[in-house]
Design a protein around this motif. Structure first.
Motif, PDB file in Angstrom:
ATOM      1  N   PRO A 126      67.139   7.889  19.825  1.00 40.54           N
ATOM      2  CA  PRO A 126      66.803   8.829  20.896  1.00 40.54           C
ATOM      3  C   PRO A 126      65.511   9.596  20.611  1.00 40.54           C
ATOM      4  O   PRO A 126      65.205   9.933  19.473  1.00 40.54           O
ATOM      5  N   PHE A 127      64.785   9.887  21.681  1.00 41.71           N
ATOM      6  CA  PHE A 127      63.653  10.806  21.644  1.00 41.71           C
ATOM      7  C   PHE A 127      63.628  11.490  22.994  1.00 41.71           C
ATOM      8  O   PHE A 127      64.254  11.026  23.941  1.00 41.71           O
ATOM      9  N   CYS A 128      62.945  12.617  23.066  1.00 45.63           N
ATOM     10  CA  CYS A 128      62.920  13.378  24.323  1.00 45.63           C
ATOM     11  C   CYS A 128      61.513  13.453  24.881  1.00 45.63           C
ATOM     12  O   CYS A 128      60.536  13.507  24.124  1.00 45.63           O
ATOM     13  N   ILE A 129      61.443  13.479  26.197  1.00 45.09           N
ATOM     14  CA  ILE A 129      60.180  13.706  26.866  1.00 45.09           C
ATOM     15  C   ILE A 129      60.333  14.929  27.751  1.00 45.09           C
ATOM     16  O   ILE A 129      61.415  15.207  28.267  1.00 45.09           O
ATOM     17  N   SER A 130      59.247  15.676  27.895  1.00 41.93           N
ATOM     18  CA  SER A 130      59.251  16.858  28.749  1.00 41.93           C
ATOM     19  C   SER A 130      57.849  17.101  29.263  1.00 41.93           C
ATOM     20  O   SER A 130      56.889  16.473  28.826  1.00 41.93           O
ATOM     21  N   SER A 131      57.760  18.029  30.172  1.00 36.51           N
ATOM     22  CA  SER A 131      56.490  18.380  30.791  1.00 36.51           C
ATOM     23  C   SER A 131      55.706  19.329  29.890  1.00 36.51           C
ATOM     24  O   SER A 131      56.292  20.126  29.164  1.00 36.51           O
ATOM     25  N   THR A 132      54.396  19.237  29.980  1.00 39.04           N
ATOM     26  CA  THR A 132      53.551  20.163  29.240  1.00 39.04           C
ATOM     27  C   THR A 132      53.545  21.537  29.881  1.00 39.04           C
ATOM     28  O   THR A 132      53.095  22.495  29.295  1.00 39.04           O
ATOM     29  N   ARG A 133      54.048  21.629  31.089  1.00 39.42           N
ATOM     30  CA  ARG A 133      54.056  22.922  31.798  1.00 39.42           C
ATOM     31  C   ARG A 133      55.291  23.714  31.515  1.00 39.42           C
ATOM     32  O   ARG A 133      56.292  23.368  31.143  1.00 39.42           O
TER      33      ARG A 133
END
Length: 133
Positions: A126-133
């Motif tokens: 698993p890894f996570c992605i998210s917004s830079t905002r």
């Protein structure tokens, strides 16, 4: 009795690299290099001369993806994780689509409450992605 010879001077080391194991380190290196906008560098070789570890430089940080014959992907979310990576993107929806095209999968368990998305890399980690905002 207290040790009066203890050295209390702070160290100032800096992390050079993170090592990540997978069944096929070269393939995982290609995946993360694409995700991070980087290239896979010349591999490190084992004692028999076979490519065994694949470095990906991102700025001053090196990620080394090792091929490990005994690697077993964790069962998400039941297993404890050997490592976890969070990656930010300007356009997280476009990034998710591209990462899936590159071989990631999206598990049903999504604990981020809309703040991040969990994906499984091609090795099943698993890894996570998210917004830079």
């Amino acid at each position: 009795m207290a040790d009066t010879h203890a050295d209390n001077r702070a160290l100032s080391g800096k992390v050079l690299s993170h090592a990540i194991w997978a069944e096929d380190g070269g393939e995982l290196a290609k995946f993360y290099a694409a995700a991070l906008g980087a290239q896979v560098s010349e591999p490190y070789r084992d004692e028999d001369g076979n490519p065994a570890a694949f470095p990906v430089w991102v700025g001053d940080m090196m990620y080394v993806f090792w091929s490990a014959t005994s690697f077993k992907a964790p069962v998400w979310p039941q297993d404890e994780l050997a490592f976890h990576m969070d990656i930010r993107f300007d356009d997280v929806e476009a990034a998710e689509k591209r990462l899936v095209e590159l071989g990631a999968t999206k598990p049903g368990h999504q604990p981020g409450g809309g703040h991040w998305t969990v994906l499984l890399d091609p090795s099943g980690q698993p890894f996570c992605i998210s917004s830079t905002r």
